[in-house]
Motif scaffolding. Sequence first.
Motif, PDB file in Angstrom:
ATOM      1  N   PHE A   1     -40.295  61.649  -9.916  1.00  0.00           N
ATOM      2  CA  PHE A   1     -39.932  60.409 -10.605  1.00  0.00           C
ATOM      3  C   PHE A   1     -40.287  60.469 -12.075  1.00  0.00           C
ATOM      4  CE2 PHE A   1     -40.530  59.176  -6.172  1.00  0.00           C
ATOM      5  CZ  PHE A   1     -39.302  58.570  -5.926  1.00  0.00           C
ATOM      6  N   PHE A   2     -39.475  59.799 -12.869  1.00  0.00           N
ATOM      7  CA  PHE A   2     -39.666  59.697 -14.308  1.00  0.00           C
ATOM      8  C   PHE A   2     -39.872  58.221 -14.626  1.00  0.00           C
ATOM      9  CE2 PHE A   2     -37.654  58.959 -18.494  1.00  0.00           C
ATOM     10  CZ  PHE A   2     -38.450  59.774 -19.271  1.00  0.00           C
ATOM     11  N   LEU A   3     -41.005  57.893 -15.226  1.00  0.00           N
ATOM     12  CA  LEU A   3     -41.323  56.515 -15.591  1.00  0.00           C
ATOM     13  C   LEU A   3     -41.429  56.438 -17.102  1.00  0.00           C
ATOM     14  CD1 LEU A   3     -44.205  56.050 -13.018  1.00  0.00           C
ATOM     15  CD2 LEU A   3     -41.864  55.283 -12.753  1.00  0.00           C
ATOM     16  N   GLN A   4     -40.779  55.437 -17.686  1.00  0.00           N
ATOM     17  CA  GLN A   4     -40.798  55.325 -19.147  1.00  0.00           C
ATOM     18  C   GLN A   4     -40.683  53.867 -19.563  1.00  0.00           C
ATOM     19  OE1 GLN A   4     -37.343  56.816 -21.442  1.00  0.00           O
ATOM     20  NE2 GLN A   4     -38.824  58.203 -22.384  1.00  0.00           N
ATOM     21  N   GLU A   5     -41.499  53.477 -20.544  1.00  0.00           N
ATOM     22  CA  GLU A   5     -41.434  52.105 -21.049  1.00  0.00           C
ATOM     23  C   GLU A   5     -40.167  51.934 -21.885  1.00  0.00           C
ATOM     24  OE1 GLU A   5     -44.941  49.474 -22.232  1.00  0.00           O
ATOM     25  OE2 GLU A   5     -44.154  50.205 -24.149  1.00  0.00           O
ATOM     26  N   ARG A   6     -39.455  50.842 -21.603  1.00  0.00           N
ATOM     27  CA  ARG A   6     -38.216  50.531 -22.308  1.00  0.00           C
ATOM     28  C   ARG A   6     -38.239  49.079 -22.771  1.00  0.00           C
ATOM     29  NH1 ARG A   6     -33.788  54.173 -21.004  1.00  0.00           N
ATOM     30  NH2 ARG A   6     -34.817  56.139 -20.486  1.00  0.00           N
ATOM     31  N   VAL A   7     -37.281  48.756 -23.635  1.00  0.00           N
ATOM     32  CA  VAL A   7     -37.122  47.391 -24.134  1.00  0.00           C
ATOM     33  C   VAL A   7     -36.307  46.615 -23.109  1.00  0.00           C
ATOM     34  CG1 VAL A   7     -36.287  45.937 -26.015  1.00  0.00           C
ATOM     35  CG2 VAL A   7     -37.118  48.252 -26.503  1.00  0.00           C
ATOM     36  N   GLY A   8     -36.865  45.495 -22.648  1.00  0.00           N
ATOM     37  CA  GLY A   8     -36.211  44.716 -21.614  1.00  0.00           C
ATOM     38  C   GLY A   8     -35.760  43.346 -22.064  1.00  0.00           C
ATOM     39  N   TYR A   9     -35.662  42.470 -21.101  1.00  0.00           N
ATOM     40  CA  TYR A   9     -35.212  41.094 -21.302  1.00  0.00           C
ATOM     41  C   TYR A   9     -36.055  40.400 -22.372  1.00  0.00           C
ATOM     42  CZ  TYR A   9     -34.084  36.271 -19.849  1.00  0.00           C
ATOM     43  OH  TYR A   9     -33.690  34.960 -19.813  1.00  0.00           O
ATOM     44  N   ARG A  10     -35.386  39.831 -23.347  1.00  0.00           N
ATOM     45  CA  ARG A  10     -36.008  39.143 -24.482  1.00  0.00           C
ATOM     46  C   ARG A  10     -36.953  40.038 -25.292  1.00  0.00           C
ATOM     47  NH1 ARG A  10     -36.381  33.114 -22.059  1.00  0.00           N
ATOM     48  NH2 ARG A  10     -34.131  32.912 -21.889  1.00  0.00           N
ATOM     49  N   GLY A  11     -36.700  41.343 -25.201  1.00  0.00           N
ATOM     50  CA  GLY A  11     -37.477  42.302 -25.979  1.00  0.00           C
ATOM     51  C   GLY A  11     -38.801  42.698 -25.363  1.00  0.00           C
ATOM     52  N   SER A  12     -39.079  42.191 -24.161  1.00  0.00           N
ATOM     53  CA  SER A  12     -40.366  42.523 -23.537  1.00  0.00           C
ATOM     54  C   SER A  12     -40.298  43.897 -22.866  1.00  0.00           C
ATOM     55  CB  SER A  12     -40.751  41.441 -22.529  1.00  0.00           C
ATOM     56  OG  SER A  12     -39.762  41.319 -21.545  1.00  0.00           O
ATOM     57  N   PRO A  13     -41.432  44.580 -22.812  1.00  0.00           N
ATOM     58  CA  PRO A  13     -41.454  45.925 -22.229  1.00  0.00           C
ATOM     59  C   PRO A  13     -41.407  45.896 -20.703  1.00  0.00           C
ATOM     60  CG  PRO A  13     -43.647  45.302 -22.939  1.00  0.00           C
ATOM     61  CD  PRO A  13     -42.733  44.187 -23.354  1.00  0.00           C
ATOM     62  N   PHE A  14     -40.827  46.933 -20.147  1.00  0.00           N
ATOM     63  CA  PHE A  14     -40.889  47.168 -18.706  1.00  0.00           C
ATOM     64  C   PHE A  14     -40.840  48.672 -18.485  1.00  0.00           C
ATOM     65  CE2 PHE A  14     -36.400  47.601 -19.283  1.00  0.00           C
ATOM     66  CZ  PHE A  14     -35.929  48.368 -18.226  1.00  0.00           C
ATOM     67  N   VAL A  15     -41.240  49.104 -17.307  1.00  0.00           N
ATOM     68  CA  VAL A  15     -41.262  50.525 -16.979  1.00  0.00           C
ATOM     69  C   VAL A  15     -40.033  50.856 -16.133  1.00  0.00           C
ATOM     70  CG1 VAL A  15     -42.525  52.387 -15.847  1.00  0.00           C
ATOM     71  CG2 VAL A  15     -43.770  50.626 -17.125  1.00  0.00           C
ATOM     72  N   LEU A  16     -39.146  51.643 -16.708  1.00  0.00           N
ATOM     73  CA  LEU A  16     -37.929  52.087 -16.038  1.00  0.00           C
ATOM     74  C   LEU A  16     -38.276  53.272 -15.150  1.00  0.00           C
ATOM     75  CD1 LEU A  16     -34.460  52.120 -16.993  1.00  0.00           C
ATOM     76  CD2 LEU A  16     -35.348  54.434 -17.089  1.00  0.00           C
ATOM     77  N   ILE A  17     -37.690  53.318 -13.960  1.00  0.00           N
ATOM     78  CA  ILE A  17     -37.923  54.433 -13.045  1.00  0.00           C
ATOM     79  C   ILE A  17     -36.600  55.127 -12.740  1.00  0.00           C
ATOM     80  CG2 ILE A  17     -37.834  52.892 -11.049  1.00  0.00           C
ATOM     81  CD1 ILE A  17     -39.801  54.816  -9.650  1.00  0.00           C
ATOM     82  N   LYS A  18     -36.646  56.445 -12.804  1.00  0.00           N
ATOM     83  CA  LYS A  18     -35.481  57.275 -12.496  1.00  0.00           C
ATOM     84  C   LYS A  18     -35.972  58.510 -11.752  1.00  0.00           C
ATOM     85  CE  LYS A  18     -32.357  57.920 -15.691  1.00  0.00           C
ATOM     86  NZ  LYS A  18     -31.584  58.153 -16.922  1.00  0.00           N
ATOM     87  N   PHE A  19     -35.045  59.239 -11.154  1.00  0.00           N
ATOM     88  CA  PHE A  19     -35.404  60.558 -10.654  1.00  0.00           C
ATOM     89  C   PHE A  19     -35.474  61.492 -11.859  1.00  0.00           C
ATOM     90  CE2 PHE A  19     -33.522  59.167  -6.497  1.00  0.00           C
ATOM     91  CZ  PHE A  19     -34.686  59.295  -5.770  1.00  0.00           C
ATOM     92  N   ARG A  20     -36.502  62.311 -11.883  1.00  0.00           N
ATOM     93  CA  ARG A  20     -36.711  63.242 -12.994  1.00  0.00           C
ATOM     94  C   ARG A  20     -35.592  64.289 -12.986  1.00  0.00           C
ATOM     95  NH1 ARG A  20     -40.906  64.184 -16.110  1.00  0.00           N
ATOM     96  NH2 ARG A  20     -42.288  62.960 -14.818  1.00  0.00           N
ATOM     97  N   THR A  21     -35.017  64.522 -14.166  1.00  0.00           N
ATOM     98  CA  THR A  21     -33.964  65.523 -14.309  1.00  0.00           C
ATOM     99  C   THR A  21     -34.335  66.609 -15.305  1.00  0.00           C
ATOM    100  OG1 THR A  21     -32.851  64.245 -16.033  1.00  0.00           O
ATOM    101  CG2 THR A  21     -32.140  63.865 -13.746  1.00  0.00           C
TER     102      THR A  21
END
Length: 186
Positions: free
Chosen positions: A39-59
């Motif tokens: 898994f790949f976890l990365q902080e991204r810009v979310g709703y109303r500019g607040s941070p969240f951690v996006l999860i994907k399969f690592r490539t």
Amino acid sequence: MEKILRFCDILIASTGLLIGLPLFLLIALIGYWDTGSPFFLQERVGYRGSPFVLIKFRTMKRDTAWVASHLADASSITRFGRFLRRTKLDELPQLWNVLKGEMSLVGPRPCLYTQSELIQERFERGVYNARPGITGLAQLNDIDMSTPLVLAEMDQKMLATMALPAYFRYLFLTVLGRGSGDRVKL
């Protein structure tokens, strides 16, 4: 309309997670063998500019620099990662982000906090008043984050015209494999 789209998000994401569980486990097992960390976890810009951690399969290899996809070195992508990207299976764990309410199935792709020009363009156009999405109009039209102004304008257009038929059309076209969006240039 927002409540109806959120209901569709929850229904489709939970169904996808339940039905796809054996596939998720298989991909995670192969991913563990491929990179040691499926898994790949990365902080991204979310709703109303607040941070969240996006999860994907690592490539990509674990030591790859955290940059926007269009800036990533294609040689960092593993052989299994190429397959996951080509089939868009690397995006499946984001169904969990959808269930948690951090994302929608359809919306502007979440960017990194380092992409200041894109963030500014999106704030100016009210794009952050919607949840980020797994797919959207920009991805279906091969517009990636290398053109911040064009991307922000397309995101704004998509959100201004979002309705249930468009939502399902974007999902359907994505499942059929249309668009490349934020892919690494191979």
